[in-house]
Write an enzyme that holds these catalytic residues in place. Structure first.
Site, PDB file in Angstrom:
ATOM      1  N   ASP A 124       0.809  -1.214   0.000  1.00  0.00           N
ATOM      2  CA  ASP A 124       0.000   0.000   0.000  1.00  0.00           C
ATOM      3  C   ASP A 124       0.849   1.274   0.000  1.00  0.00           C
ATOM      4  O   ASP A 124       0.497   2.257  -0.640  1.00  0.00           O
ATOM      5  CB  ASP A 124      -0.971  -0.012   1.185  1.00  0.00           C
ATOM      6  CG  ASP A 124      -2.057  -1.074   1.007  1.00  0.00           C
ATOM      7  OD1 ASP A 124      -2.425  -1.337  -0.151  1.00  0.00           O
ATOM      8  OD2 ASP A 124      -2.527  -1.631   2.009  1.00  0.00           O
ATOM      9  N   SER A 175      -5.275  -7.845  10.409  1.00  0.00           N
ATOM     10  CA  SER A 175      -5.230  -6.550   9.734  1.00  0.00           C
ATOM     11  C   SER A 175      -6.240  -6.612   8.590  1.00  0.00           C
ATOM     12  O   SER A 175      -6.143  -7.459   7.708  1.00  0.00           O
ATOM     13  CB  SER A 175      -3.812  -6.289   9.216  1.00  0.00           C
ATOM     14  OG  SER A 175      -3.854  -5.244   8.276  1.00  0.00           O
TER      15      SER A 175
HETATM   16  N1  ARG Z   1      -2.184  -8.056   0.148  1.00  0.00           N
HETATM   17  C1  ARG Z   1      -3.227  -7.232  -0.342  1.00  0.00           C
HETATM   18  C2  ARG Z   1      -2.686  -6.185  -1.274  1.00  0.00           C
HETATM   19  O1  ARG Z   1      -1.535  -5.937  -1.265  1.00  0.00           O
HETATM   20  C3  ARG Z   1      -4.057  -6.642   0.775  1.00  0.00           C
HETATM   21  C4  ARG Z   1      -3.488  -5.473   1.485  1.00  0.00           C
HETATM   22  C5  ARG Z   1      -4.359  -5.033   2.600  1.00  0.00           C
HETATM   23  N2  ARG Z   1      -3.878  -3.813   3.195  1.00  0.00           N
HETATM   24  C6  ARG Z   1      -3.959  -3.542   4.491  1.00  0.00           C
HETATM   25  N3  ARG Z   1      -3.434  -2.391   4.864  1.00  0.00           N
HETATM   26  N4  ARG Z   1      -4.464  -4.342   5.378  1.00  0.00           N
HETATM   27  O2  ARG Z   1      -3.407  -5.607  -2.034  1.00  0.00           O
END
Ligand code: ARG
Length: 399
Positions: A124, A175
């Site tokens: 992210d 999370s």
């Molecule tokens: N692994 C997934 C992605 O990179 C989910 C990420 C979820 N983000 C979070 N901050 N919990 O798209």
């Protein structure tokens, strides 16, 4: 002296509340907290109040639901986008949408910086920062959690010490990220990929072993690649996903358990729920099989996986992605028709499809008397098709 303004992507959780307080007090920023509404179904007003209590000079709810649906989710559906063949890019699609809103608000408010609450281990941060820099290379981007590496206990302690209100509800052991497309869960017992995910890791789907039993059919209609009606009722992409989330969720369809390759080099174990998105992709791709010419279809399938990789990697705003978008959009004009889906415990299957623009021609395909295919043409075609191989074989017989 007036303080410099900063726009913070505020989630309402502990981490971003602590970050907010630190930026306002230790960093001496005037913090404008932005809560992006991408359909996550949370109490955003309560979160807004927490932002003000933690020291925001202003706290906004940015309603991005409709732009997220039409500008991010719709192209992803057209692209049948699945990262590593399974993950429908839930978080990967929302980040560029949120980043664009942050940049927009920063410019309206004359802010010099933007901040997010991502750690250094995930995708992210990449998506936020690459998007923000693509949209406004002059903005400073801060990632306080990545810089301070504060853990959860330290964050709790900090919050208690400074009287920062924390969400009253019991914190999930995972999370979580959520939006219109679905829900993601990581961390806790999920970190051991051998552990079966416990039921509390799921929220929008029931356990397929205990799910609704009596199969149910749903007819999805598409107009130029986009869902336009469900069982005869007009819908848009948002209501289509919501409806199929409900049906699929009841049957325990749409759970994904995968080990995924993050952009930063880490393999991680991820749990996703996206019944509506997966059902729509299944139906849409099937309708393409019926309506797209063979070479176009094959080329599109190659581009789809490249598109998903780019979006996963945070390259939403990039020239290659734009060029692929043009290709994909151009391919969708004839993707019109209906697909019949059948949901049963843990599954969703296509059991029928039809279209006024179908390239399926019964007179060509049939083995019955109505056959119009010119059988005599096949002989010469096959001979020439194999001529090169035949010539090669004469010179070098296969042992
Ligand atoms: N692994 C997934 C992605 O990179 C989910 C990420 C979820 N983000 C979070 N901050 N919990 O798209």
């Amino acid at each position: 002296m007036t303080r410099k303004k900063l726009v913070l992507a505020y989630s309402g959780g502990l981490d971003t509340s602590v970050v907010l307080h630190q930026l306002a007090n230790e960093g001496d920023w005037e913090v404008i907290a932005v809560l992006a509404d991408v359909g996550q179904d949370e109490d955003l007003d309560a979160a807004r109040e927490r932002a003000v209590a933690a020291g925001a000079s202003e706290a906004y709810i940015a309603d991005l639901q409709s732009e997220f649906a039409s500008e991010f989710v719709a192209p992803a559906l057209a692209a049948n986008a699945l990262y590593e063949r399974r993950y429908p890019l839930i978080s990967a699609l929302s980040r560029p949408c949120i980043a664009r809103a942050l940049v927009r608000i920063a410019s309206e408010r004359g802010a010099a910086a933007v901040a997010h609450g991502c750690t250094g281990k995930g995708n992210d941060q990449v998506r936020f920062e690459v998007s923000i820099r693509a949209l406004d290379p002059e903005l400073e981007v801060l990632a306080p959690i990545r810089t301070s590496r504060m853990n959860r206990d330290e964050a709790m302690e900090y919050a208690a010490e400074h009287g920062i209100p924390v969400k009253a509800t019991k914190k999930s052991p995972y999370s979580i990220d959520m939006n219109l497309l679905g829900r993601t869960a990581e961390c806790g017992v999920l970190e051991d990929p051998w552990n079966e995910p416990p039921e509390d890791a799921f929220e929008i789907t029931s356990n397929p072993l205990e799910a609704a039993q009596e199969p149910e059919q749903v007819v999805v209609e598409f107009d130029q690649g986009l869902p336009s009606a469900i069982d005869g009722e007009i819908c848009d992409i948002q209501s289509a996903i919501e409806h199929l989330d409900k049906v699929g969720g009841r049957f325990g369809f749409g759970r994904i358990d995968m080990v995924e390759n993050r952009r930063v080099g880490i393999k991680s174990r991820e749990i996703y729920e996206a019944p509506g998105a997966l059902a729509l992709i299944l139906a849409h791709a099937d309708l393409e099989d019926l309506t797209l010419e063979r070479d176009l279809l094959h080329e599109k399938r190659v581009i789809e996986s490249r598109w998903a990789d780019l979006v996963y990697d945070g390259l939403w705003f990039s020239p290659l992605k734009s060029a692929y978008d043009a290709f994909i959009a151009g391919s969708q004009e004839r993707v019109c028709g209906e697909v019949r889906l059948r949901f049963a415990p843990g599954t969703c299957q296509v059991i029928g499809r039809r279209s006024p623009l179908a390239l399926y021609d019964l007179d060509l395909a049939t083995y019955e008397a109505s056959d119009t295919f010119r059988h005599e043409d096949a002989e010469g075609f096959v001979r020439l098709f194999g001529l090169g191989i035949e010539t090669w074989a004469r010179k070098s017989p296969i042992e």
